[in-house]
Design an enzyme around this catalytic site. Structure first.
Site, short mmCIF file in Angstrom:
data_model
loop_
_atom_site.label_atom_id
_atom_site.label_comp_id
_atom_site.label_asym_id
_atom_site.label_seq_id
_atom_site.Cartn_x
_atom_site.Cartn_y
_atom_site.Cartn_z
N HIS A 173 57.64 44.54 60.99
CA HIS A 173 58.64 45.62 61.15
C HIS A 173 57.64 46.15 60.12
CE1 HIS A 173 61.16 49.19 60.26
NE2 HIS A 173 60.18 49.34 61.97
N SER A 174 56.90 47.30 60.62
CA SER A 174 56.19 47.63 59.64
C SER A 174 55.08 47.47 58.72
CB SER A 174 56.77 48.88 58.64
OG SER A 174 56.43 49.83 58.09
#
Length: 922
Positions: A173-174
């Protein structure tokens, strides 16, 4: 006093800029659809079992940990290792928690329960201590090395098992997705340790805010490696973006580079993902139930039945991801689907000869095959379109070869269908299937269910309608319109001249229906053929529906496709489509794509005003107000033409060679061009926004100094103006050394902040002294005039012992106010590393590496001297004229090299500050 130096026209202009910037910011932060994600829930209490790491590893990375996610009985069973499932490693992003794994881990556990744990996944998660790696890049390499060790540790947990995995799947994520890609750059890393990489809202192209060189260097290392080694990278990678709801990471940054050699990479926006069809914000992308269900379905389809692990076949992996994330045919995934299907059994065969047909099925007791002979239709029509509201996963449409009225076997055309929220549809070009004699639509026997099947033959030109979009500068005052009069089921509205990121429109679809008693649903799908960023709008007709039309990715130069508005309509309704430019959304696109460059333009404007003040001091002996100089000097024609000219000259080989010989970095304007981020007049718009921000920032700082000086006078006895202007006071060297030691032993940004506070204190004290002097002048004007004459009489040729007059104090305050504005932006740009250091203080007392340390070593003595500098002491300096000429080229340099690399901006700011300080001695 600050406002008095600006005329009303300029004030109105600055207010207008605030209004325009507000429109753009509102579009970015609020101008999107509501959150349609369903919350994912745990059915049992989530548990995070800490995995014990080797002692050396734990000592090397004291802030990092590895966890195994579990719930209920599964968590209890797996407290005793080793494990037997399929390992998946979750990497959180900037300030992300390892507990964010619970949504996808819980859904995977429920899915495994549904199949009696024939297969199951073990979800691991890394605790990065919620580090702010999007703001400080110094720990990205450390995180990457720790993840490598975690992968080796995870695989050891399966040692000795019959179906022990040799690799792990990673969900990042990210910034966690970028860390996962960076694993391949490690010297000792084996690519076979990762079998699949899925990234969620990961900025792959460039950092959102390039606040230090460690971030940009990390990006350059990762992206260059993937580009140069594209032929050898076999890692199947999927990047999922959040769409316009994610204002932290715009979706254009999440698209993996399209390389001809690297065909195993897919990039898609969540609004285009089948069975998801929603935009997600930066956090909800990890818990959005629709998206996580799609991801888990893909994971289970990726399992190899022989190894009970994720398949090693790259073609199958890409096929599964395409099935679930790109185009879903409303059928369960099959690796090798049977194209030929048997059409047998006790069924009715009903011939249909009309060109438009609708069948409403309700409580059907018999199976029915409706056959459409194609021979006659080929002469008149070019395409056939069919749709069904029954969203099961069975085959429903076939083609018969050389048949009369019925056939025993047919070509299963259901695999070419497309699943939409309320229908599954299929469009065929008849000339692509010359061997088919009949089209067969299958209606199964059902009980208690009602669904509708429609088919129609049509000519392409009757359903493809061209609609040129309005001009960028029409500002929404004009519009273009098309009316769909024919009673068709499907239309393609071609949005001509639409392909740039700075274009934004409002499309209004008005539907009018006659004789409709039941609720009818229409679907409007914006299809962008050069990237997977489609979005769907569902409307209950009759209605008026507004659709925002703008892009995440600009149309490539060599791409000739046209953006489409696909309309799945009702034959009982007429539709009117109107398009007009949306000025607020255009401003939103400017902020979305270029908002990160605003600090560079603000500082460029302040530098121009600073240079004007220094020159006025040199030429007239007095320093003019900051606001007046900002109005006079901060003009875009002083900066932009130079940048444009250099960009033009860099197109010539001889100039590029000369540029490289000087070891100058690449022009930021060229970087933006390579990312298809060139707006017309964008630099002008940003410069105006920057000047506006510089003005209101100056007003805020001036007001703050006055308020603090008033507070100072309230708490302390009145101060007098300094009698002797000593540049180097006795305590100054000690203070400078102490701050340099603080910078060396702790954090450079912390030392810069302390220096800033010292400088503000000196200016507040000067403001308080001037206020006291003016108040005493009001009370006893004769005595004040005598004091002023006496102070002027005592001036001698030695700068260090000049007595400060009231006018000199006012000039000095004007100059100091500009310096404070510059220093404030330096502090703001260095603040991320300070926050990172404070957050990790219990682990590391000294920030290493420290991006602000070199700057602090120069800035500390410079600001210490400037804090004791007055205009009276430098107006006769031989260096003043040269110093006043430096801010202009530096303002150009800030835009040329700092708009896409913000960490370079302070390097341009400290140069005039240093020269200003040296004016005291030369």
């Amino acid at each position: 006093m600050f406002l008095h130096s600006v005329n009303l026209w300029n004030l109105a202009f600055y207010a207008l800029m605030v209004f325009m910037a507000t429109l753009g910011l509102w579009d970015v932060f609020f101008g999107f659809e509501e959150n349609k994600c369903s919350m994912s829930y745990m059915f049992e209490y989530p548990e995070y079992q800490k995995i014990e790491l080797p002692k050396k590893l734990a000592k090397r990375y004291p802030a990092y940990e590895l966890y195994l996610y579990g719930e209920g009985s599964y968590a209890e069973e797996h407290k005793v290792l080793p494990l037997t499932g399929i390992p998946v490693l979750f990497l959180p992003g900037n300030a992300g928690s390892y507990k964010q794994v619970r949504s996808i881990g819980s859904i995977a556990l429920r899915k495994a329960e549904d199949i009696d744990f024939k297969y199951h996944f073990d979800f691991f998660s890394v605790n990065f201590n919620e580090e702010l790696v999007a703001l400080y890049g110094g720990s990205l390499q450390k995180q990457t090395k720790f993840v490598h060790e975690c992968i080796k540790t995870i695989l050891k947990l399966y040692k000795g098992q019959e179906f022990a995995p040799k690799s792990v799947a990673i969900i990042g994520h990210s910034m966690g997705g970028l860390v996962a890609r960076a694993l391949l750059t490690l010297k000792n890393f084996k690519q076979d340790l990762i079998n699949l990489l899925i990234t969620q809202a990961t900025p792959h192209v460039a950092p959102v805010m390039p606040l230090d060189r460690f971030i940009t260097d990390f990006y350059m290392t990762v992206n260059n490696y993937w580009i140069l080694n594209a032929r050898h990278i076999n890692l199947t990678t999927l990047s999922v973006a959040g769409g316009f709801r994610d204002y932290q990471v715009r979706s254009g940054l999440t698209f993996l580079p399209k390389l001809s050699h690297h065909t195993s990479a897919l990039s898609v926006v969540s609004s285009a993902v089948p069975k998801t069809w929603v935009s997600t914000d930066h956090l909800s992308i990890v818990w959005c139930k629709q998206l996580q269900l799609t991801t888990i379905r893909a994971f289970f389809d990726l399992i190899d039945a022989d190894t009970k692990q994720i398949t090693q076949n790259p073609k199958k992996k890409l096929s599964v991801l395409n099935h679930h994330f790109i185009r879903h045919p409303a059928k369960h995934f099959e690796e090798n689907p049977s194209i030929i299907s048997d059409l047998t059994g006790t069924s009715m065969w009903v011939p249909v000869k009309v060109s438009k047909w609708t069948y409403v099925a309700y409580n059907e007791s018999d199976k029915i095959y409706f056959t459409f002979p194609l021979a006659n239709h080929r002469r008149i029509y070019t395409h056939v379109y069919c749709q069904s509201t029954m969203l099961d996963t069975n085959s429903w449409i076939f083609g018969c070869i050389n048949s009369t009225s019925m056939c025993r076997q047919g070509v299963d055309l259901s695999w070419k269908a497309e699943l939409l929220p309320t229908i599954k549809s299929l469009t065929l070009r008849l000339q692509d299937y010359p061997s088919l004699s009949h089209l067969v639509v299958y209606v199964p026997s059902i009980h208690g269910s009602k669904f509708v099947v429609d088919c129609e033959f049509f000519k392409k030109e009757t359903r493809s309608i061209q609609l040129p979009v309005t001009h960028l500068f029409s500002f929404g005052l004009s519009s273009r319109k098309v009316i769909l009069n024919t009673s068709g089921l499907f239309y393609n509205i071609e949005l001509l001249n639409f392909g740039q990121i700075y274009q934004a429109f409002k499309v209004n679809v008005v539907s009018k229906c006659s004789g409709v008693k039941e609720e009818i649903t229409s679907i409007y799908k914006l299809h962008i053929p050069w990237s997977y960023e489609d979005s769907l709008t569902i409307a209950q007709v009759p209605s008026s529906t507004e659709i925002s039309v703008k892009l995440h990715i600009a149309q490539p130069e060599n791409d000739s496709h046209v953006a489409l508005l696909k309309m799945y309509t009702s034959s009982d309704c007429q539709y009117e489509v109107t398009v007009k430019t949306s000025f607020s959304q255009i401003l939103g696109q400017v902020v979305r794509f270029h908002g990160g460059a605003l600090p560079a333009y603000v500082i460029s404007s302040i530098l121009l005003a600073y240079g004007g003040q220094l020159y006025s001091l040199f030429s007239t002996g007095h320093c003019l107000e900051y606001a007046a100089m900002l109005d006079k000097e901060a003009k875009p024609y002083k900066v932009d033409p130079f940048v444009i000219m250099v960009k033009f000259l860099l197109g010539y080989k001889w100039f590029k060679e000369f540029w490289d010989m000087l070891l100058l970095p690449e022009l930021d304007a060229i970087v933006l061009t390579s990312q298809s981020m060139c707006f017309p007049l964008v630099s002008l718009i940003l410069f105006l926004f920057g000047t506006c921000t510089a003005y209101w920032g100056g007003l805020l700082s001036s007001t703050s100094v006055r308020l603090l000086s008033s507070l100072w006078l309230t708490l302390k006895r009145p101060s007098e103006l300094p009698k002797d202007m000593k540049i180097i006071s006795p305590d100054l060297p000690i203070l400078t050394v102490v701050l340099i030691i603080v910078s060396w032993t702790t954090c450079g940004a912390f030392a810069i902040l302390l220096t800033y506070l010292y400088y503000v204190f000196k200016i507040v004290h000067l403001q308080a002294s001037l206020t006291t002097f003016k108040n005493s002048q009001t009370v006893n004007p004769k005595h004040s005039r005598r004091s002023e004459k006496k102070s002027n009489h005592h001036k001698d040729s030695t700068v260090y012992h000049l007595r400060l007059s009231a006018s000199d104090a006012e000039d000095s305050l004007r100059m100091h106010s500009t310096v404070i504005n510059l220093l404030t932006w330096i502090v703001l740009l260095s603040m991320p590393s300070l926050i990172y250091w404070l957050k990790n203080l219990r682990y590391y007392f000294k920030l290493n590496p420290d991006p602000c340390k070199p700057l602090a070593f120069i800035l500390i003595p410079t600001m210490a001297v400037l804090g004791n500098t007055y205009t009276a002491s430098i107006k006769s300096s031989k260096l003043l004229k040269t110093t006043s000429q430096f801010p202009l080229p530096l303002a150009v340099g800030v835009i040329a090299f700092g708009s896409a690399h913000l960490y370079r901006v302070p390097c341009f700011v400290f140069i005039p500050l240093l020269l200003h300080a040296l004016c005291n001695f030369m």
